[in-house]
Design a protein around this motif. Structure first.
Motif, PDB file in Angstrom:
ATOM      1  N   VAL A  42       0.854  -1.186   0.000  1.00 27.61           N
ATOM      2  CA  VAL A  42       0.000   0.000   0.000  1.00 27.61           C
ATOM      3  C   VAL A  42       0.891   1.238   0.000  1.00 27.61           C
ATOM      4  O   VAL A  42       1.755   1.395   0.881  1.00 27.61           O
ATOM      5  CB  VAL A  42      -0.946   0.024   1.219  1.00 27.61           C
ATOM      6  CG1 VAL A  42      -1.790   1.304   1.214  1.00 27.61           C
ATOM      7  CG2 VAL A  42      -1.845  -1.204   1.224  1.00 27.61           C
ATOM      8  N   GLY A  43       0.707   2.100  -1.002  1.00 22.92           N
ATOM      9  CA  GLY A  43       1.487   3.325  -1.096  1.00 22.92           C
ATOM     10  C   GLY A  43       0.737   4.499  -0.502  1.00 22.92           C
ATOM     11  O   GLY A  43      -0.480   4.642  -0.701  1.00 22.92           O
ATOM     12  N   GLY A  44       1.453   5.353   0.225  1.00 24.50           N
ATOM     13  CA  GLY A  44       0.810   6.446   0.931  1.00 24.50           C
ATOM     14  C   GLY A  44       1.195   7.816   0.419  1.00 24.50           C
ATOM     15  O   GLY A  44       2.189   7.994  -0.296  1.00 24.50           O
ATOM     16  N   ALA A  45       0.388   8.796   0.800  1.00 23.02           N
ATOM     17  CA  ALA A  45       0.663  10.183   0.442  1.00 23.02           C
ATOM     18  C   ALA A  45       1.885  10.724   1.169  1.00 23.02           C
ATOM     19  O   ALA A  45       2.384  11.800   0.831  1.00 23.02           O
ATOM     20  CB  ALA A  45      -0.557  11.048   0.743  1.00 23.02           C
ATOM     21  N   ASP A  46       2.378   9.970   2.162  1.00 23.64           N
ATOM     22  CA  ASP A  46       3.572  10.384   2.897  1.00 23.64           C
ATOM     23  C   ASP A  46       4.860   9.903   2.244  1.00 23.64           C
ATOM     24  O   ASP A  46       5.954  10.065   2.804  1.00 23.64           O
ATOM     25  CB  ASP A  46       3.504   9.884   4.334  1.00 23.64           C
ATOM     26  CG  ASP A  46       3.379   8.363   4.433  1.00 23.64           C
ATOM     27  OD1 ASP A  46       3.285   7.707   3.367  1.00 23.64           O
ATOM     28  OD2 ASP A  46       3.360   7.839   5.566  1.00 23.64           O
ATOM     29  N   GLY A  47       4.749   9.275   1.060  1.00 20.92           N
ATOM     30  CA  GLY A  47       5.942   8.825   0.355  1.00 20.92           C
ATOM     31  C   GLY A  47       6.476   7.491   0.831  1.00 20.92           C
ATOM     32  O   GLY A  47       7.619   7.141   0.512  1.00 20.92           O
ATOM     33  N   LYS A  48       5.675   6.735   1.547  1.00 16.72           N
ATOM     34  CA  LYS A  48       6.105   5.433   2.058  1.00 16.72           C
ATOM     35  C   LYS A  48       5.199   4.327   1.528  1.00 16.72           C
ATOM     36  O   LYS A  48       4.027   4.550   1.235  1.00 16.72           O
ATOM     37  CB  LYS A  48       6.101   5.420   3.589  1.00 16.72           C
ATOM     38  CG  LYS A  48       7.127   6.374   4.214  1.00 16.72           C
ATOM     39  CD  LYS A  48       7.040   6.348   5.727  1.00 16.72           C
ATOM     40  CE  LYS A  48       8.206   7.100   6.370  1.00 16.72           C
ATOM     41  NZ  LYS A  48       8.298   8.509   5.932  1.00 16.72           N
ATOM     42  N   ASP A  97       3.201  -6.019   8.385  1.00 10.72           N
ATOM     43  CA  ASP A  97       4.489  -6.698   8.517  1.00 10.72           C
ATOM     44  C   ASP A  97       5.539  -5.845   9.211  1.00 10.72           C
ATOM     45  O   ASP A  97       6.628  -6.328   9.551  1.00 10.72           O
ATOM     46  CB  ASP A  97       5.015  -7.096   7.136  1.00 10.72           C
ATOM     47  CG  ASP A  97       4.254  -8.264   6.541  1.00 10.72           C
ATOM     48  OD1 ASP A  97       3.472  -8.899   7.278  1.00 10.72           O
ATOM     49  OD2 ASP A  97       4.436  -8.537   5.331  1.00 10.72           O
ATOM     50  N   GLY A  98       5.222  -4.572   9.377  1.00 12.66           N
ATOM     51  CA  GLY A  98       6.181  -3.677  10.003  1.00 12.66           C
ATOM     52  C   GLY A  98       7.286  -3.226   9.070  1.00 12.66           C
ATOM     53  O   GLY A  98       8.247  -2.577   9.497  1.00 12.66           O
ATOM     54  N   LYS A  99       7.188  -3.589   7.787  1.00 16.90           N
ATOM     55  CA  LYS A  99       8.214  -3.208   6.822  1.00 16.90           C
ATOM     56  C   LYS A  99       7.733  -2.012   6.014  1.00 16.90           C
ATOM     57  O   LYS A  99       6.620  -2.028   5.484  1.00 16.90           O
ATOM     58  CB  LYS A  99       8.534  -4.373   5.886  1.00 16.90           C
ATOM     59  CG  LYS A  99       9.753  -4.111   5.011  1.00 16.90           C
ATOM     60  CD  LYS A  99      10.211  -5.375   4.313  1.00 16.90           C
ATOM     61  CE  LYS A  99      11.495  -5.147   3.513  1.00 16.90           C
ATOM     62  NZ  LYS A  99      12.639  -4.766   4.371  1.00 16.90           N
ATOM     63  N   VAL A 100       8.553  -0.982   5.948  1.00 19.19           N
ATOM     64  CA  VAL A 100       8.210   0.252   5.253  1.00 19.19           C
ATOM     65  C   VAL A 100       9.282   0.544   4.201  1.00 19.19           C
ATOM     66  O   VAL A 100      10.478   0.535   4.498  1.00 19.19           O
ATOM     67  CB  VAL A 100       8.095   1.446   6.232  1.00 19.19           C
ATOM     68  CG1 VAL A 100       7.779   2.719   5.469  1.00 19.19           C
ATOM     69  CG2 VAL A 100       7.030   1.170   7.273  1.00 19.19           C
ATOM     70  N   LEU A 101       8.845   0.781   2.960  1.00 21.73           N
ATOM     71  CA  LEU A 101       9.740   1.120   1.865  1.00 21.73           C
ATOM     72  C   LEU A 101       9.642   2.614   1.590  1.00 21.73           C
ATOM     73  O   LEU A 101       8.567   3.205   1.695  1.00 21.73           O
ATOM     74  CB  LEU A 101       9.376   0.334   0.599  1.00 21.73           C
ATOM     75  CG  LEU A 101       9.138  -1.170   0.770  1.00 21.73           C
ATOM     76  CD1 LEU A 101       8.728  -1.789  -0.561  1.00 21.73           C
ATOM     77  CD2 LEU A 101      10.397  -1.844   1.315  1.00 21.73           C
ATOM     78  N   GLU A 102      10.748   3.204   1.222  1.00 22.41           N
ATOM     79  CA  GLU A 102      10.785   4.646   0.989  1.00 22.41           C
ATOM     80  C   GLU A 102      10.726   4.949  -0.508  1.00 22.41           C
ATOM     81  O   GLU A 102      11.566   4.487  -1.287  1.00 22.41           O
ATOM     82  CB  GLU A 102      12.061   5.247   1.573  1.00 22.41           C
ATOM     83  CG  GLU A 102      12.174   5.150   3.079  1.00 22.41           C
ATOM     84  CD  GLU A 102      11.235   6.103   3.800  1.00 22.41           C
ATOM     85  OE1 GLU A 102      10.775   7.079   3.151  1.00 22.41           O
ATOM     86  OE2 GLU A 102      10.973   5.883   4.998  1.00 22.41           O
ATOM     87  N   THR A 136      10.604   3.776  -8.742  1.00 27.12           N
ATOM     88  CA  THR A 136      11.565   2.978  -7.981  1.00 27.12           C
ATOM     89  C   THR A 136      11.174   1.508  -8.089  1.00 27.12           C
ATOM     90  O   THR A 136      10.007   1.161  -7.887  1.00 27.12           O
ATOM     91  CB  THR A 136      11.599   3.406  -6.507  1.00 27.12           C
ATOM     92  OG1 THR A 136      11.905   4.806  -6.429  1.00 27.12           O
ATOM     93  CG2 THR A 136      12.654   2.621  -5.736  1.00 27.12           C
ATOM     94  N   ILE A 137      12.154   0.657  -8.410  1.00 25.67           N
ATOM     95  CA  ILE A 137      11.921  -0.778  -8.500  1.00 25.67           C
ATOM     96  C   ILE A 137      12.564  -1.458  -7.295  1.00 25.67           C
ATOM     97  O   ILE A 137      13.762  -1.270  -7.016  1.00 25.67           O
ATOM     98  CB  ILE A 137      12.506  -1.361  -9.801  1.00 25.67           C
ATOM     99  CG1 ILE A 137      11.867  -0.699 -11.018  1.00 25.67           C
ATOM    100  CG2 ILE A 137      12.307  -2.883  -9.847  1.00 25.67           C
ATOM    101  CD1 ILE A 137      10.388  -0.970 -11.180  1.00 25.67           C
ATOM    102  N   PHE A 138      11.748  -2.236  -6.585  1.00 27.54           N
ATOM    103  CA  PHE A 138      12.220  -3.007  -5.439  1.00 27.54           C
ATOM    104  C   PHE A 138      12.258  -4.487  -5.815  1.00 27.54           C
ATOM    105  O   PHE A 138      11.340  -4.993  -6.479  1.00 27.54           O
ATOM    106  CB  PHE A 138      11.301  -2.812  -4.241  1.00 27.54           C
ATOM    107  CG  PHE A 138      11.190  -1.382  -3.764  1.00 27.54           C
ATOM    108  CD1 PHE A 138      12.070  -0.881  -2.825  1.00 27.54           C
ATOM    109  CD2 PHE A 138      10.205  -0.535  -4.271  1.00 27.54           C
ATOM    110  CE1 PHE A 138      11.974   0.438  -2.383  1.00 27.54           C
ATOM    111  CE2 PHE A 138      10.088   0.778  -3.837  1.00 27.54           C
ATOM    112  CZ  PHE A 138      10.984   1.262  -2.886  1.00 27.54           C
ATOM    113  N   THR A 139      13.304  -5.196  -5.382  1.00 25.44           N
ATOM    114  CA  THR A 139      13.432  -6.631  -5.641  1.00 25.44           C
ATOM    115  C   THR A 139      12.872  -7.407  -4.466  1.00 25.44           C
ATOM    116  O   THR A 139      13.385  -7.298  -3.330  1.00 25.44           O
ATOM    117  CB  THR A 139      14.899  -7.025  -5.869  1.00 25.44           C
ATOM    118  OG1 THR A 139      15.441  -6.225  -6.933  1.00 25.44           O
ATOM    119  CG2 THR A 139      15.010  -8.501  -6.244  1.00 25.44           C
TER     120      THR A 139
END
Length: 603
Positions: free
Chosen positions: A459-465, A479-484, A511-514
């Motif tokens: 889930v992408g947020g308006a806060d950039g996370k 899951d407690g995991k946050v991507l920037e 941005t591409i995450f693996t």
């Protein structure tokens, strides 16, 4: 690496109840044209799926007409600008631009030698002008009217004569060039909406339900078609047959009539329906083709042998497209597009279009996706998510899931799974039911994507996370995991094989995450000049496309940001609203220009 545009499924005319729509043809009889928003649409009359779109006007375009030479088109907009542009080259280079008066231009006419142009409309200081096409120098005056002039035409043989029809209930007749006022006619208490000249020099002018004929040289009245009245409703347009022995008229009584001019009688009446949207507001006789435009925007190819059923009806969109997806059905690719409250589907090869039937959403469709059960899942500003069986293509009340608040996006996964992000909520759905809702998030969700394995939701947020959630039965667990991301998230998508997560943001970066590396950043992709609004993965999982408000589309190689295909002005002067892949080389794009396009890349 290159991209080639293959198909343009053009928008329909933009219609307004009670307002005539000009449908014009080219001198060779191959194409017809009309306007929608800031665009002029040119379509092949034998194969309407072949289309071209001119989008250089900065304001809404009202009318466009071919020069009799066929080499140029003159188009006029609401600001009073006339643009004269080339038809022989793909770029449609501008030849001349004039402003004959300030205000909406409602009609245009050329002399038969393509050297003089008459324009009329809602000018503030005057209601019309006649000028030389290559210098703008005046060749007469359009005077004698006290209100808006709706229509103009010029006799296509010498001596030239010009006729206008106005809201002041009068038709004016001019001799020239230079064109000078000669006289007016007023035979009805209603405004004149349309005038037309035949190749033989006979004029007609149409008041509400009447069609009157005049001699094109002397202005002598010759009679009226249909006697007392030609139609039961207002008449919005007329068009002559190539030999001027017949004509067609389009009316608000939902019919088009074919007239024999010599006898003044209707030979055929084409009935186009009973709904208010079946009112006929425009028509064109082009070679053997008889066309009319309904208030719905549908373009009807009339059949002389079967007046109650058109040979063909061109359907599509006339308003901005918000979202798009694709699906394989019986071996053929089908494109689904969302416009306002409607969802339409297109045959990807032929451009044939229909709308999903029944009572659907009551507000704008925001996002859509197709699940593994061949159901179209749509979310709308009417606070609902709908499931539509694509084998039936019909809305059902039982397939509606009501949300607590407005949904913004929806993504689907295996096993009847779907996740919608709403204002302040993330909602898990399974088998057309809400089963879990996350609230009090502490951020505003904007985009969502479900992993192909059906166990993870991003889930992408308006806060950039970007937050990752696990699907555990009928619940969602943080899951407690946050991507920037680099900025507020605008769209996101897992690749088809689940190996990568693509995230776009307002800072013009993808941005591409693996996934297998714990969502480590693989690459950042730069190139857009404005906010990116949509993403789509190719079926090969090594390429993806991005579209932005800069009118650009990029096709990227996930392993190398420098290997990219740039598609400039994918929808010129309109930002890209949706992307989808028909196959690993064929990309579909949609936009607020109401057009669906797809083309092939070679990477």
């Amino acid at each position: 690496m290159s991209y080639e545009l293959k198909h343009v499924f053009a928008s329909l005319p933009q219609m307004e109840r009670g307002v005539a729509k000009v449908l014009a043809g080219d001198p060779k009889g191959n194409n017809f044209l009309y306007t929608n928003g800031k665009s002029v649409i040119i379509r092949n009359i034998n194969n309407p799926a072949i289309a071209d779109v001119y989008t250089e006007h900065p304001h809404q375009v009202i009318v466009a007409k071919y020069a009799p030479s066929g080499f140029y088109i003159a188009s006029g907009d609401v600001s009073g600008k006339i643009r004269i542009w080339d038809t022989t080259q793909k770029e449609h280079l501008l030849k001349y631009e004039y402003q004959p008066f300030g205000g909406k231009i409602k009609d245009i006419a050329w002399t038969e030698d393509s050297k003089r142009i008459a324009v009329v409309g809602e000018g503030r200081e005057k209601y019309g002008a006649v000028f030389l096409w290559d210098s703008g120098s005046s060749v007469g005056e359009i005077v004698g009217h006290s209100k808006v002039v709706n229509s103009v035409d010029i006799k296509q043989t010498r001596p030239y004569r010009l006729i206008t029809g106005s809201d002041d209930n009068c038709t004016a007749f001019y001799e020239g060039p230079p064109f000078k006022f000669k006289c007016t006619f007023s035979v009805s208490a209603a405004c004149c909406l349309c005038v037309s000249s035949s190749v033989r020099g006979t004029y007609l002018h149409r008041y509400q339900r009447y069609i009157f004929m005049y001699d094109g040289k002397t202005a002598e009245k010759l009679g009226a078609l249909g006697g007392a009245k030609a139609h039961e409703g207002g008449i919005y347009a007329v068009s002559w047959s190539p030999d001027s022995t017949q004509l067609i008229s389009a009316s608000g009584d939902k019919t088009v009539k074919l007239w024999d001019v010599a006898s003044g009688t209707a030979v055929t009446t084409f009935s186009l329906g009973s709904d208010v949207l079946d009112q006929q507001l425009g028509c064109l006789w082009q070679r053997d083709h008889l066309l009319s435009i309904s208030l719905s925007g549908f373009i009807n190819y009339l059949d002389k042998n079967n007046p109650s059923r058109p040979l063909r009806i061109i359907k599509g969109h006339s308003k901005a497209i918000q979202c798009v997806t694709v699906h394989k059905e019986d071996g053929r690719s089908v494109i689904y597009s969302g416009v306002c409250v409607c969802v339409h589907y297109w045959d990807a090869e032929t451009g044939e279009n229909e709308g999903i039937t029944g009572k659907g959403h009551s507000n704008m469709v925001a996002k859509m996706a197709v699940d593994e059960s061949h159901r179209l899942v749509t979310c709308s500003m009417d606070d609902s998510v709908r499931y539509t069986d694509l084998s039936k293509k019909e809305y059902s009340a039982s397939d509606l899931v009501k949300m607590d608040v407005q949904p913004k996006a929806v993504s689907v996964g295996p096993g009847g799974l779907a996740v919608a992000v709403c204002i302040g909520q993330v909602v898990l759905l399974r088998d057309k039911r809400k089963v879990f809702t996350l609230e009090n998030l502490g951020y505003e969700p904007e985009a969502v994507s479900v992993h192909a394995g059906g166990v993870t939701v991003a889930v992408g947020g308006a806060d950039g996370k970007v937050r990752l959630y696990s699907i555990q039965g009928n619940t969602l667990k943080d899951d407690g995991k946050v991507l920037e991301a680099k900025g507020p998230v605008t769209d996101m998508a897992f690749s088809k094989d689940g190996a990568f997560l693509a995230v776009s943001d307002e800072k013009k970066v993808v941005t591409i995450f693996t996934v297998a590396d714990g969502y480590a950043v693989k690459n950042d992709f730069y190139g857009h000049h404005a906010k990116i609004v949509c993403l789509a993965w190719s079926p090969d999982n090594s390429h993806f496309a991005s579209g932005g408000m800069d009118m650009l589309v990029f096709v990227w190689n996930v392993n190398d940001p420098e290997k990219r295909i740039k598609i400039p002005d994918a929808h010129r002067l309109h930002h890209v609203s949706g992307l989808a892949w028909l196959d690993k080389h064929t990309l579909v794009t949609t936009s607020h220009d109401s057009c669906v396009k797809h083309g092939c890349d070679s990477y």
